[in-house]
Design a protein around this motif. Structure first.
Motif, PDB file in Angstrom:
ATOM      1  N   GLN A 103       2.288   1.660  -3.508  1.00  9.79           N
ATOM      2  CA  GLN A 103       1.250   2.112  -4.428  1.00  9.79           C
ATOM      3  C   GLN A 103       0.933   3.587  -4.201  1.00  9.79           C
ATOM      4  OE1 GLN A 103       1.614  -0.596  -6.523  1.00  9.79           O
ATOM      5  NE2 GLN A 103      -0.470  -0.020  -7.025  1.00  9.79           N
ATOM      6  N   THR A 104       0.909   3.990  -2.944  1.00 14.92           N
ATOM      7  CA  THR A 104       0.640   5.394  -2.624  1.00 14.92           C
ATOM      8  C   THR A 104       1.746   6.287  -3.154  1.00 14.92           C
ATOM      9  OG1 THR A 104      -0.572   4.758  -0.630  1.00 14.92           O
ATOM     10  CG2 THR A 104       0.223   7.022  -0.743  1.00 14.92           C
ATOM     11  N   GLN A 105       3.011   5.887  -2.934  1.00 16.71           N
ATOM     12  CA  GLN A 105       4.139   6.668  -3.442  1.00 16.71           C
ATOM     13  C   GLN A 105       4.078   6.769  -4.963  1.00 16.71           C
ATOM     14  OE1 GLN A 105       7.681   4.786  -1.902  1.00 16.71           O
ATOM     15  NE2 GLN A 105       7.620   5.942  -0.005  1.00 16.71           N
ATOM     16  N   GLU A 137       0.824  -1.209   0.000  1.00 17.84           N
ATOM     17  CA  GLU A 137       0.000   0.000   0.000  1.00 17.84           C
ATOM     18  C   GLU A 137       0.859   1.261   0.000  1.00 17.84           C
ATOM     19  OE1 GLU A 137      -2.455  -0.551   3.399  1.00 17.84           O
ATOM     20  OE2 GLU A 137      -3.849  -1.919   2.380  1.00 17.84           O
ATOM     21  N   LYS A 138       1.963   1.219   0.743  1.00 12.42           N
ATOM     22  CA  LYS A 138       2.863   2.369   0.781  1.00 12.42           C
ATOM     23  C   LYS A 138       3.479   2.616  -0.590  1.00 12.42           C
ATOM     24  CE  LYS A 138       7.140   3.989   2.976  1.00 12.42           C
ATOM     25  NZ  LYS A 138       8.201   3.646   3.953  1.00 12.42           N
ATOM     26  N   THR A 189       1.453   6.529  -6.916  1.00 14.25           N
ATOM     27  CA  THR A 189       0.339   7.399  -7.305  1.00 14.25           C
ATOM     28  C   THR A 189       0.683   8.868  -7.092  1.00 14.25           C
ATOM     29  OG1 THR A 189      -1.237   5.657  -6.725  1.00 14.25           O
ATOM     30  CG2 THR A 189      -2.096   7.894  -6.899  1.00 14.25           C
ATOM     31  N   ILE A 190       1.320   9.172  -5.958  1.00 15.11           N
ATOM     32  CA  ILE A 190       1.666  10.564  -5.650  1.00 15.11           C
ATOM     33  C   ILE A 190       2.664  11.108  -6.662  1.00 15.11           C
ATOM     34  CG2 ILE A 190       2.855  12.047  -3.977  1.00 15.11           C
ATOM     35  CD1 ILE A 190       1.627  10.331  -1.762  1.00 15.11           C
TER      36      ILE A 190
END
Length: 561
Positions: free
Chosen positions: A264-266, A261-262, A268-269
């Protein structure tokens, strides 16, 4: 799961029970619980450290206000030398029977002190020396010992994690655990191994096959060894339970999910920030040019490798710096991602012109615009670093020379083909320089060689895929030249037979050799955890192997005819 009310209730009950097990006079803990009729051991600093840290993490119980002072006083009484290492058993100094120093115990002491942001260098040095010299623990089997080391390491300050001696110990553990994973094992060993690797910085993507295996084994009962009950007067017994093994499985899977999740978040950001930057830049150009550029970007964005190109600087940053991406790093990495993107678009448009896949008269103006924007990003961050700007100009010049050669020559060797796309790695060199990762020319050469051989493999793979189009267009790549050299007559049937029976296997070997060489160079770069880059190599090797199986089936059909 952490928001489940049943877990809150369970943690409260367990915390209350654990708190009651302490020696109220010394605030220390024993191997045996407080109501046990047998106490073969004195209290020890190992159980004390683990118990208190568990209470810090999961309990709302009011802890003694002077606890740190009492623990430090206890450590002073147990130290072999100032700052550690520390003896395990809490007994008088004149009792040689319990005079034991164990490196895993030191890990748990450091783990507890991390709660107060305390790192004891002498204690840590003892741990590092024990691991690099492969010293065994008296109380824990090797896998459990590495588990506690990894748990402690994950809480060390980033500056400490980067110390060469720490890196050496981490590498020793990773190599040993990765080697053991190649042998099938039960879910206890698999869960601990995965947790160790993830806490030591292993890329979660490379562990996915083992996570899948763990999921298939999750329902099987297994009692793994966690620690050794070393009795002074009789044989050693082993402690562990199916419930504890299941908890280790839950920990490994939860940690994997968190890392996924981390990441994927990075991702996406970074991608979102790059798109915002592009939007801001395009707003400043005239409308007729903006529409054209937006069409170029939209067309290129649909091509498969585009996000990988944008994310390469971020991937290298995460692999080397090993910290979260703060606001400053986000700004820099998104700028380098934009630079990568614009440079890649410029040279892709140029390739399309050379290959006559694009006949728009105004494309050349777009190419110049993208190139200028790409260079301006690097100039913004390296205005006071002329050596990097010279390297950038040198890479771009070689790239442009290669395009000129490709435009004017029918015969294109692999070196020229790689040189045309090599500037796509410029953003990674920008990361190495800007964040002071690769300090030596030798390290930079290894990274440069990695990209060179990786791109060589990709280019050969592309040439194999496009050989028929290249042959019709009279573009004599190395694949086409090999076919023509071995064809006894100039017919399509003969060309096809030569490709599937001879050329394919020659190029297959060259691709695999290039990928192996790329991997060797990345291994030589000491400042990186290169799992993502090895994953790139493994993915391409897998693709080549699949194509090889397809080639064998084609050849079998030809033999039947």
């Amino acid at each position: 799961m952490q928001h489940d009310s049943r877990l809150f209730s369970l943690c409260d009950r367990l915390s209350s029970w654990l708190y009651q097990q302490r020696n109220e006079t010394t605030e220390t803990y024993n191997w045996w619980n407080s109501t046990s009729p047998t106490h073969e051991y004195p209290d020890d600093i190992d159980d004390t450290a683990c118990a208190w840290h568990a209470l810090f993490l999961y309990s709302h119980i009011q802890k003694p206000s002077n606890l740190l002072a009492r623990l430090l006083q206890l450590l002073f009484a147990l130290e072999e030398k100032p700052g550690g290492p520390y003896k395990t058993w809490i007994v008088g100094n004149n009792n040689p029977v319990w005079n034991t120093v164990d490196f895993v115990v030191q890990c748990n002491v450091l783990y507890l002190l991390s709660y107060w942001n305390i790192t004891l260098e002498s204690c840590l040095e003892y741990v590092i020396q024990s691991i690099t010299q492969k010293t065994h623990s008296e109380f824990y089997p090797p896998l459990s010992a590495y588990y506690f080391f990894a748990r402690m390491y994950a809480l060390l300050p980033n500056t400490v994690q980067k110390l060469p001696r720490v890196f050496q110990a981490v590498t020793t553990v990773i190599v040993e655990i990765e080697h053991s994973l190649r042998t099938p094992g039960d879910k206890h060993r698999l869960a601990l191994s995965l947790t160790i690797l993830m806490r030591l910085g292993k890329d979660y993507e490379s562990l996915l096959p083992y996570v899948r295996i763990l999921c298939t084994q999750a329902q099987r009962e297994c009692r793994g060894i966690v620690c050794l009950n070393t009795k002074r007067s009789s044989q050693t017994t082993y402690a562990g339970s199916p419930l504890l093994t299941d908890l280790f499985c839950l920990e490994a899977l939860s940690l994997y999910q968190s890392l996924f999740e981390k990441a994927q978040t990075q991702h996406t950001i970074i991608i979102s920030t790059i798109k915002l930057r592009i939007h801001s830049i395009l707003k400043t150009v005239p409308k007729h040019l903006r529409i054209r550029l937006e069409n170029d970007i939209s067309m290129m964005w649909k091509r498969i490798p585009i996000q990988e190109i944008c994310m390469l600087p971020t991937t290298l940053y995460v692999s080397t710096v090993q910290t979260d991406i703060d606001s400053h790093a986000l700004t820099v990495l998104s700028a380098f991602g934009c630079a990568q993107l614009f440079g890649w678009i410029a040279y892709t448009l140029l390739d399309d012109l050379i290959d006559q896949e694009n006949t728009r008269l105004d494309t050349f103006h777009d190419i110049i615009w993208f190139l200028r924007q790409s260079q301006s990003f690097y100039a913004q961050y390296f205005s006071s670093d002329p050596s990097f700007l010279r390297m950038m100009e040198d890479m771009i010049q070689h790239c442009e020379n290669a395009h000129i050669i490709a435009q004017n020559a029918r015969t294109i060797d692999i070196q020229t083909s790689v040189q045309r796309s090599f500037s796509a790695s410029l953003g990674c060199f920008a990361v190495l320089r800007y964040f002071n990762v690769a300090q030596t020319e030798k390290e930079q050469r290894h990274v440069r060689s990695f990209f060179w051989h990786y791109l060589k493999a990709r280019q050969l793979q592309d040439d194999m895929h496009d050989w028929e189009e290249d042959l019709r267009a009279k573009k004599y790549t190395e694949v086409v030249r090999h076919i023509l050299l071995h064809a006894h007559t100039q017919t399509q049937e003969v060309y096809t037979e030569i490709f599937w029976t001879t050329t394919f296997y020659v190029m297959h070997k060259r691709i695999m050799r290039a990928l192996d060489t790329a991997e060797e160079h990345m291994h030589q770069f000491s400042c990186i955890h290169p799992e993502h880059f090895f994953m790139m190599i493994e993915n391409m090797k897998h693709t080549v192997q699949v194509h090889g199986e397809y080639a064998q089936s084609i050849q079998a059909l030809m033999d039947q005819v």
